[in-house]
Scaffold this active site. Structure first.
Site, PDB file in Angstrom:
ATOM      1  N   ALA A  10       0.111 -14.127 -10.843  1.00  5.91           N
ATOM      2  CA  ALA A  10      -1.056 -15.005 -11.063  1.00  5.91           C
ATOM      3  C   ALA A  10      -1.676 -15.434  -9.741  1.00  5.91           C
ATOM      4  O   ALA A  10      -2.210 -16.530  -9.612  1.00  5.91           O
ATOM      5  CB  ALA A  10      -0.628 -16.215 -11.880  1.00  5.91           C
ATOM      6  N   GLY A  11      -1.579 -14.555  -8.747  1.00  6.14           N
ATOM      7  CA  GLY A  11      -2.189 -14.846  -7.442  1.00  6.14           C
ATOM      8  C   GLY A  11      -3.686 -14.593  -7.499  1.00  6.14           C
ATOM      9  O   GLY A  11      -4.316 -14.695  -8.566  1.00  6.14           O
ATOM     10  N   VAL A 118      -1.922  -2.587  -9.787  1.00  7.40           N
ATOM     11  CA  VAL A 118      -2.844  -2.967  -8.706  1.00  7.40           C
ATOM     12  C   VAL A 118      -2.072  -3.135  -7.392  1.00  7.40           C
ATOM     13  O   VAL A 118      -2.568  -2.839  -6.303  1.00  7.40           O
ATOM     14  CB  VAL A 118      -3.592  -4.281  -9.063  1.00  7.40           C
ATOM     15  CG1 VAL A 118      -4.535  -4.704  -7.936  1.00  7.40           C
ATOM     16  CG2 VAL A 118      -4.376  -4.122 -10.362  1.00  7.40           C
ATOM     17  N   HIS A 175      -5.182   5.542  -2.377  1.00  5.72           N
ATOM     18  CA  HIS A 175      -5.888   4.318  -2.022  1.00  5.72           C
ATOM     19  C   HIS A 175      -5.285   3.776  -0.726  1.00  5.72           C
ATOM     20  O   HIS A 175      -4.604   2.772  -0.689  1.00  5.72           O
ATOM     21  CB  HIS A 175      -5.732   3.309  -3.168  1.00  5.72           C
ATOM     22  CG  HIS A 175      -6.343   1.981  -2.887  1.00  5.72           C
ATOM     23  ND1 HIS A 175      -7.678   1.816  -2.648  1.00  5.72           N
ATOM     24  CD2 HIS A 175      -5.808   0.724  -2.816  1.00  5.72           C
ATOM     25  CE1 HIS A 175      -7.935   0.543  -2.446  1.00  5.72           C
ATOM     26  NE2 HIS A 175      -6.812  -0.145  -2.529  1.00  5.72           N
TER      27      HIS A 175
HETATM   28  P1  NAI Z   1      -1.240 -12.990  -4.052  1.00  8.04           P
HETATM   29  O1  NAI Z   1      -0.208 -13.250  -3.016  1.00  8.04           O
HETATM   30  O2  NAI Z   1      -2.400 -13.901  -4.160  1.00  8.04           O
HETATM   31  O3  NAI Z   1      -0.530 -12.925  -5.490  1.00  8.04           O
HETATM   32  C1  NAI Z   1       0.630 -12.229  -5.750  1.00  8.04           C
HETATM   33  C2  NAI Z   1       1.415 -13.015  -6.799  1.00  8.04           C
HETATM   34  O4  NAI Z   1       2.538 -12.243  -7.211  1.00  8.04           O
HETATM   35  C3  NAI Z   1       1.936 -14.357  -6.301  1.00  8.04           C
HETATM   36  O5  NAI Z   1       1.431 -15.419  -7.083  1.00  8.04           O
HETATM   37  C4  NAI Z   1       3.448 -14.237  -6.451  1.00  8.04           C
HETATM   38  O6  NAI Z   1       4.083 -15.447  -6.827  1.00  8.04           O
HETATM   39  C5  NAI Z   1       3.548 -13.189  -7.541  1.00  8.04           C
HETATM   40  N1  NAI Z   1       4.858 -12.552  -7.616  1.00  8.04           N
HETATM   41  C6  NAI Z   1       5.686 -12.225  -6.610  1.00  8.04           C
HETATM   42  N2  NAI Z   1       6.807 -11.673  -7.096  1.00  8.04           N
HETATM   43  C7  NAI Z   1       6.680 -11.648  -8.443  1.00  8.04           C
HETATM   44  C8  NAI Z   1       7.506 -11.206  -9.511  1.00  8.04           C
HETATM   45  N3  NAI Z   1       8.701 -10.664  -9.267  1.00  8.04           N
HETATM   46  N4  NAI Z   1       7.033 -11.329 -10.760  1.00  8.04           N
HETATM   47  C9  NAI Z   1       5.835 -11.883 -11.003  1.00  8.04           C
HETATM   48  N5  NAI Z   1       5.004 -12.332 -10.038  1.00  8.04           N
HETATM   49  C10 NAI Z   1       5.433 -12.211  -8.780  1.00  8.04           C
HETATM   50  O7  NAI Z   1      -1.729 -11.490  -3.823  1.00  8.04           O
HETATM   51  P2  NAI Z   1      -3.080 -10.803  -4.369  1.00  8.04           P
HETATM   52  O8  NAI Z   1      -4.146 -10.980  -3.372  1.00  8.04           O
HETATM   53  O9  NAI Z   1      -3.301 -11.222  -5.763  1.00  8.04           O
HETATM   54  O10 NAI Z   1      -2.641  -9.259  -4.327  1.00  8.04           O
HETATM   55  C11 NAI Z   1      -1.646  -8.777  -5.204  1.00  8.04           C
HETATM   56  C12 NAI Z   1      -1.301  -7.333  -4.875  1.00  8.04           C
HETATM   57  O11 NAI Z   1      -2.433  -6.505  -5.147  1.00  8.04           O
HETATM   58  C13 NAI Z   1      -0.954  -7.073  -3.404  1.00  8.04           C
HETATM   59  O12 NAI Z   1       0.091  -6.124  -3.324  1.00  8.04           O
HETATM   60  C14 NAI Z   1      -2.230  -6.487  -2.832  1.00  8.04           C
HETATM   61  O13 NAI Z   1      -2.006  -5.696  -1.692  1.00  8.04           O
HETATM   62  C15 NAI Z   1      -2.702  -5.684  -4.019  1.00  8.04           C
HETATM   63  N6  NAI Z   1      -4.111  -5.340  -4.019  1.00  8.04           N
HETATM   64  C16 NAI Z   1      -4.441  -4.068  -4.420  1.00  8.04           C
HETATM   65  C17 NAI Z   1      -5.741  -3.668  -4.501  1.00  8.04           C
HETATM   66  C18 NAI Z   1      -6.067  -2.290  -4.982  1.00  8.04           C
HETATM   67  O14 NAI Z   1      -7.195  -1.850  -4.799  1.00  8.04           O
HETATM   68  N7  NAI Z   1      -5.155  -1.586  -5.625  1.00  8.04           N
HETATM   69  C19 NAI Z   1      -6.839  -4.576  -4.099  1.00  8.04           C
HETATM   70  C20 NAI Z   1      -6.401  -5.906  -3.748  1.00  8.04           C
HETATM   71  C21 NAI Z   1      -5.072  -6.256  -3.709  1.00  8.04           C
END
Ligand code: NAI
Length: 308
Positions: A10-11, A118, A175
């Site tokens: 939920a980030g 993602v 990607h």
């Molecule tokens: P964020 O840090 O805001 O959110 C990530 C969330 O995952 C956090 O709230 C954290 O508590 C939660 N989390 C961690 N371990 C967990 C678990 N075991 N179970 C459930 N939740 C857990 O990060 P953001 O900005 O939302 O990015 C998330 C991911 O998406 C990153 O790996 C980022 O690199 C990736 N991303 C990929 C993109 C794409 O085009 N495929 C584009 C943007 C981000």
């Protein structure tokens, strides 16, 4: 009956994706995170906007996988995002453990779900999600090329002063830094981009696209892009739930297509209620093929590191 979309993590990307789904009214949402209270707080906030959006959708936050039971779609955004100076690949080992844990849970709670990955490095994480869930590869896909293409369309729109709606672009491959933007397929209302911009300019915009994620990371200083990533994820969710059969670049399992075997790579696919309903193959030029192969190699190296 509205179907259930569960968003794991939920980030920034997860919560924004949840917002877009709820705002559209096309599904109910369960927002899961390991952080106590946070998904509940964000969900309540989003729910309190529904009267203003005229949305009938519901949303709850949870730390309990039982609440995600029988989801139609599970979106995985759980994990670490990169910091300035990091590449997506630097997240490999830290995020692999999280993806395994999440996928083991959803395989039992939502055995019929379609999964959109993602979390970065996305192509490898999609592969790992497919292996861990043991779902059909048609039901496990990754979001990446759609975002990269949207970035390129944005830069072209700013350069040409033309609505991005009228600009088409295709970015394939992994990607990552070796993504494969295909300048041959950039058109503005059907007009080849080479009619409208000099090659040097096109190349510069493609280069900016390649570094599009890093550009935002360096501006934000903490965290990475999320509005456009969530919008791209939502477009995939919508195409599946409404069976729109949009042709979108997504990371999917290739088993011989594009000369690649046993690897997740970004290619154009038709997305509908069954998931990846068709992989669309285009003939590459010699140069494009070499570029695509290089991109495959980078992804393959990471897959091997995880011994998937
Ligand atoms: P964020 O840090 O805001 O959110 C990530 C969330 O995952 C956090 O709230 C954290 O508590 C939660 N989390 C961690 N371990 C967990 C678990 N075991 N179970 C459930 N939740 C857990 O990060 P953001 O900005 O939302 O990015 C998330 C991911 O998406 C990153 O790996 C980022 O690199 C990736 N991303 C990929 C993109 C794409 O085009 N495929 C584009 C943007 C981000």
């Amino acid at each position: 009956m509205r179907r259930k979309v569960s968003v794991i993590g939920a980030g920034n990307v997860g919560a924004t994706t949840a917002q877009l789904v709820v705002q559209s009214g096309i599904a109910d949402v369960v927002l899961f995170d390991v952080v106590d209270g946070m998904p509940q707080g964000k969900s309540l906030d989003i729910a309190e906007a529904c009267p203003l959006w005229n949305s009938p959708s519901t949303i709850i936050g949870t730390q309990n996988y039982a609440d995600t039971e029988d989801s139609a779609i599970v979106v995985i955004t759980a994990g670490f995002a990169r910091k300035p100076g990091m590449s997506r690949n630097d997240l490999l080992h830290a995020n692999a453990g999280i993806i395994k844990e999440v996928c083991t849970e959803i395989a039992t709670t939502s055995p019929n779900a379609l999964v959109i990955v993602v979390t970065n490095p996305m192509d490898v994480m999609a592969h790992l999600a497919w292996k861990t869930t043991e779902f059909s590869c048609k039901r496990v896909m990754g979001m990446g090329g759609l975002l990269d293409a949207s970035r390129l369309r944005t830069f072209l729109s700013l350069e040409l002063h033309v609505s991005p709606e009228d600009i088409e672009a295709l970015v394939l491959g992994g990607h990552g830094d070796d993504m494969v933007p295909l300048s041959r397929f950039i058109t503005v209302k059907g007009i080849q981009i080479t009619e409208l911009l000099p090659k040097k300019k096109i190349d510069a915009l493609i280069e900016r696209t390649r570094n599009g994620g890093a550009e935002i990371v360096s501006l934000l200083k903490s965290g990475s892009a999320y509005y456009a990533p969530a919008a791209a994820t939502f477009q995939m969710i919508r195409s599946i739930l409404l069976d729109e059969k949009r042709m979108l670049p997504c990371a999917v399992y290739l088993n011989g297509e594009y000369g690649a075997k046993d690897i997740y790579m970004g290619v154009p696919v038709v997305l509908g209620k069954e998931g990846v309903e068709k992989i669309v193959e285009i003939k590459f030029t010699k140069e494009e093929r070499a570029h695509f192969r290089k991109s495959c190699l980078s992804v393959r190296k990471m897959v091997e590191k995880l011994s998937i």
